[in-house]
Design a protein around this motif. Structure first.
Motif, PDB file in Angstrom:
ATOM      1  N   GLY A  95       0.788  -1.227   0.000  1.00 36.65           N
ATOM      2  CA  GLY A  95       0.000   0.000   0.000  1.00 36.65           C
ATOM      3  C   GLY A  95       0.820   1.277   0.000  1.00 36.65           C
ATOM      4  N   GLN A 122      -0.027  -2.844   5.759  1.00 41.53           N
ATOM      5  CA  GLN A 122      -0.670  -4.147   5.631  1.00 41.53           C
ATOM      6  C   GLN A 122      -0.469  -4.664   4.207  1.00 41.53           C
ATOM      7  N   ARG A 124      -1.426  -6.167   0.851  1.00 35.88           N
ATOM      8  CA  ARG A 124      -2.674  -6.127   0.090  1.00 35.88           C
ATOM      9  C   ARG A 124      -2.667  -7.084  -1.092  1.00 35.88           C
TER      10      ARG A 124
END
Length: 138
Positions: A95, A122, A124
């Motif tokens: 991200g 995080q 993705r």
């Protein structure tokens, strides 16, 4: 009379060598921890960070690139371009933008991967596969 500037004190040389070795080992352990955590965040086995060649294969999978790109990483000059592309893909997979991929992951990799590992990023999914059709996925 005076000291000869061409000689080195053996004790000083040994001390410099020991300190250098300790710093090297500390950076090595930190790098393994950072990649272990990054691979774990991406759903890959963390232990892959300590296996030579396989860790590059996992790095390519996190980015969404085919495993055969390991061969491209063995070719001088080409490997620089491929590492840049993969770094940008890894950044996008977490991200982040391409600038983070170039500056954070390619130029200052240990810092950039530490940000991915211990920050709020995080995973993705593999960014390189985002726009491809199923038949082209490697």
């Amino acid at each position: 009379m005076g000291t000869d500037p061409t000689t080195v004190d053996p004790a000083a040389a040994a001390g410099i060598g020991i300190v250098g070795t300790i710093i090297y080992l500390a950076l090595l352990v930190f790098g393994i921890v950072v990649f272990w955590k990054t691979f774990t965040k991406a759903g890959q086995p963390g232990w892959a960070a300590i296996i030579p060649i396989y860790n590059i294969y996992v790095w390519l999978k996190v980015a969404g690139r085919p495993g055969w790109w390991i061969i491209l990483l063995l070719i001088p000059i080409v490997n620089i371009v491929i590492a840049l592309i993969v770094s940008m893909d890894v950044a996008k997979s977490f991200g982040k933008d391409s600038v983070f991929g170039v500056v954070g992951l390619w130029l200052f990799s240990i810092i950039g991967y530490a940000i991915l590992a211990f920050g709020g990023a995080q995973y993705r999914g593999p960014a390189a596969l985002a726009g491809q059709q199923g038949a082209y996925r490697g």
